[in-house]
Design a protein around this motif. Sequence first.
Motif, short mmCIF file in Angstrom:
data_model
loop_
_atom_site.label_atom_id
_atom_site.label_comp_id
_atom_site.label_asym_id
_atom_site.label_seq_id
_atom_site.Cartn_x
_atom_site.Cartn_y
_atom_site.Cartn_z
N VAL A 1 -21.30 86.71 52.25
CA VAL A 1 -20.34 87.78 52.02
C VAL A 1 -19.61 87.55 50.70
O VAL A 1 -19.74 86.49 50.08
CB VAL A 1 -19.31 87.85 53.16
N ARG A 2 -18.83 88.53 50.29
CA ARG A 2 -18.17 88.47 48.98
C ARG A 2 -17.03 87.46 48.93
O ARG A 2 -16.48 87.20 47.86
CB ARG A 2 -17.68 89.85 48.56
N THR A 3 -16.66 86.89 50.09
CA THR A 3 -15.61 85.87 50.10
C THR A 3 -16.18 84.45 49.98
O THR A 3 -15.46 83.48 50.20
CB THR A 3 -14.76 85.98 51.38
N ASP A 4 -17.45 84.33 49.64
CA ASP A 4 -18.09 83.03 49.44
C ASP A 4 -17.23 82.06 48.64
O ASP A 4 -17.13 80.88 48.97
CB ASP A 4 -19.40 83.22 48.65
N LEU A 5 -16.63 82.58 47.57
CA LEU A 5 -15.88 81.75 46.63
C LEU A 5 -14.46 82.26 46.46
O LEU A 5 -13.91 82.25 45.35
CB LEU A 5 -16.61 81.73 45.27
N SER A 6 -13.84 82.67 47.55
CA SER A 6 -12.51 83.27 47.43
C SER A 6 -11.48 82.29 46.87
O SER A 6 -10.57 82.69 46.13
CB SER A 6 -12.04 83.81 48.79
N TYR A 7 -11.62 81.00 47.18
CA TYR A 7 -10.68 80.02 46.61
C TYR A 7 -10.77 80.00 45.08
O TYR A 7 -9.78 79.84 44.38
CB TYR A 7 -10.97 78.62 47.16
N GLY B 1 -4.66 84.61 35.15
CA GLY B 1 -4.70 85.82 34.35
C GLY B 1 -6.05 86.48 34.18
O GLY B 1 -6.19 87.40 33.36
N TYR B 2 -7.04 86.05 34.95
CA TYR B 2 -8.37 86.67 34.87
C TYR B 2 -8.53 87.71 35.99
O TYR B 2 -7.97 87.57 37.07
CB TYR B 2 -9.46 85.62 35.02
N VAL B 3 -9.33 88.73 35.71
CA VAL B 3 -9.74 89.68 36.74
C VAL B 3 -11.06 89.20 37.30
O VAL B 3 -12.04 89.01 36.56
CB VAL B 3 -9.89 91.10 36.16
N VAL B 4 -11.09 88.98 38.60
CA VAL B 4 -12.31 88.51 39.26
C VAL B 4 -12.80 89.59 40.21
O VAL B 4 -12.04 90.08 41.06
CB VAL B 4 -12.05 87.20 40.03
N VAL C 1 -19.76 73.84 47.77
CA VAL C 1 -18.96 74.60 46.80
C VAL C 1 -18.31 75.82 47.42
O VAL C 1 -17.46 76.47 46.80
CB VAL C 1 -19.82 75.06 45.59
N LYS C 2 -18.67 76.15 48.66
CA LYS C 2 -18.19 77.39 49.25
C LYS C 2 -16.79 77.26 49.82
O LYS C 2 -16.32 76.17 50.15
CB LYS C 2 -19.14 77.85 50.36
N ASP C 3 -16.12 78.40 49.93
CA ASP C 3 -14.80 78.43 50.54
C ASP C 3 -14.90 77.98 51.99
O ASP C 3 -15.81 78.39 52.72
CB ASP C 3 -14.23 79.85 50.47
N ASP D 1 -14.04 93.33 46.10
CA ASP D 1 -12.68 92.82 46.08
C ASP D 1 -12.34 92.45 44.65
O ASP D 1 -13.04 91.63 44.04
CB ASP D 1 -12.54 91.58 46.97
N VAL D 2 -11.28 93.04 44.12
CA VAL D 2 -10.85 92.75 42.76
C VAL D 2 -9.59 91.88 42.84
O VAL D 2 -8.53 92.33 43.31
CB VAL D 2 -10.55 94.03 41.96
N TYR D 3 -9.69 90.64 42.37
CA TYR D 3 -8.56 89.70 42.35
C TYR D 3 -7.89 89.82 40.97
O TYR D 3 -8.56 89.72 39.94
CB TYR D 3 -9.04 88.27 42.56
N TRP D 4 -6.56 90.01 40.97
CA TRP D 4 -5.86 90.17 39.71
C TRP D 4 -4.41 89.72 39.87
O TRP D 4 -3.95 89.45 40.97
CB TRP D 4 -5.92 91.63 39.24
N SER D 5 -3.71 89.66 38.76
CA SER D 5 -2.29 89.31 38.79
C SER D 5 -1.60 89.98 37.61
O SER D 5 -2.26 90.57 36.73
CB SER D 5 -2.10 87.78 38.70
N THR D 6 -0.31 89.89 37.56
CA THR D 6 0.44 90.50 36.46
C THR D 6 0.19 89.77 35.13
O THR D 6 0.57 90.26 34.07
CB THR D 6 1.95 90.46 36.77
N ALA D 7 -0.46 88.60 35.19
CA ALA D 7 -0.77 87.86 33.96
C ALA D 7 -2.05 88.35 33.29
O ALA D 7 -2.43 87.83 32.23
CB ALA D 7 -0.89 86.37 34.28
#
Length: 553
Positions: free
Chosen positions: A253-259, A268-271, A462-464, A230-236
């Motif tokens: 799972v990969r949503t461990d730290l989705s928050y 503005g970071y790509v996660v 610390v998890k979501d 899952d690539v989290y991004w924004s226009t920033a």
Amino acid sequence: MARSWQSLKKLGSFLCAIALTQFSTNTSAKAADTVVVRFGLFTETITLAELQKTAKTGKLPRSLQPYAKRLSEQQRQLFVGALNMNLPLNIVTINRLVNTQIGTSILNDLSTALAREDKAGVQALRAGLVLGSTAPQGLSILSFIAAYPSKRLEINVPQAFKVAGSLNTAFWRTQQFMLAIAPQLDLLNPQPRIPQVTYLFDPSQPGTAKVEILKLDLNDQKRNRNIPVDVYWSTAVTPEKPVIVFSHGFGSVRTDLSYLAEHLASHGYVVVALEHPGSNGNNVNSALQGKNRLVKPEEFLNRPQDISFVLDELEKLNQTANNPLVGKLATQNAMIVGYSFGGGTALTIAGGELQLQRLKQRCKGNLAILSLGEAMQCIAEELPENSYQLRDNRIKAAIALNPTTSLIFGETGLTKVQVPTLVLTSSADKTTPALTEQILGFDKIPSPKWLVGVVGGTHLSVKDPSTTQDQIGKISTPISGDEVVGEKAADVRQLVKALTLSFAAQLTPEAKNYAVFLTSDYVNSRSTSAFPFRLITQIPPNAMALVQEFIDK
């Protein structure tokens, strides 16, 4: 270190035996002279005198022979050995420990093996431990039984071993250490701290950009690994900011730290949150159904290689037209964030060398009551080589949240970490106990480094919230009653958001603006009555001497 492992093993054996005697109680002031062993509907009685004889002869009483057949050889030896063991814990130490919040939590866990009709279990356990420590020979399982305020104890054997498995030696040592260090850290009467300075902005608050999620299904044909991402991004997003890669914990799972991913992306970071197919939730579920091994030893090598492979694929994406991220992915300036097993992965790809010789000696036929983190690391003993270096030079900073480090990096593996590193530790973590898994390892990591302590935090804090409730009570978190999650851990997650954003910013032109948030003053200012937060960049020599004292006892 040989002495330290032996002392940990002894303490673990004692706790197992304590779990084997957390049985029935009443309000009688008489000491226990009878133990009742329960297996389902079947019960058997054994006297204190018979247990004392067992301690001398090493042979279980005839009355317990039918039940002994249901125990493994290791469990039988553990029990007999524990009967002969005395712990160097005086009444002051025991009394302080059992009257803390964490001590009460331990007693609550132990009391789950008491008879259901027992209403005074925790109080009786506390009394037995405190009074038992006044015996001439000190606290032992036999002095505990003799001091227990009831005529008899009743044990539910399966539950007792389950509870004993959660009370690992490293966790117990951590609680002793926290009691000793509390005055220096001002933890005995924690109060929320008022900031001494006015901060220009709050890094725990979301950015203004709308977050999008790009889902990728990557296939590493060379290793036959299918890696969902899952690539989290924004226009920033700008190429001046590092790509941030997330490595999840064991059986998750990969949503461990989705928050946290959404927070960083809004700034503005790509996660990039990837899933490790050899140690994710699907793999564990298949193993529990008997379809495959829980974790293969090669997973310790595959995990960092997964990250390198994903960075390779992102570089290709960065040069591919007709996608929103073309030209914006700073894959040569990446940061890794790992949680639990993923924390160990983060330290590995940041330069930490896997050193397995001591691990193989420690794990081979010499298992005391281990934490889950230690048991997981022992799987690596099957790897053919004694050392592995899996650093990826594209990783320029690392954050390890409740990582596993005690065995996998040997004596000097963490001295080879090559990048600025932030380690987060939680004092009430049973899965990866703070003292052995984070504090000792942190001392070996070269500067610049930061250690953040969450006093009162647990492994899942610390998890979501969306990925904690479904994991409580499962194999990665065997005891569920005292995990601090959801809204109760909201302050912990706010701190993690602020620190991670500020740490990532150190790889950007905005570094100076965020440096103030990586200080002890700022972290202290976010403390609450429930969670005193602390940050240090070096363990003081006197504190490190105290750490070593607790390990070497």
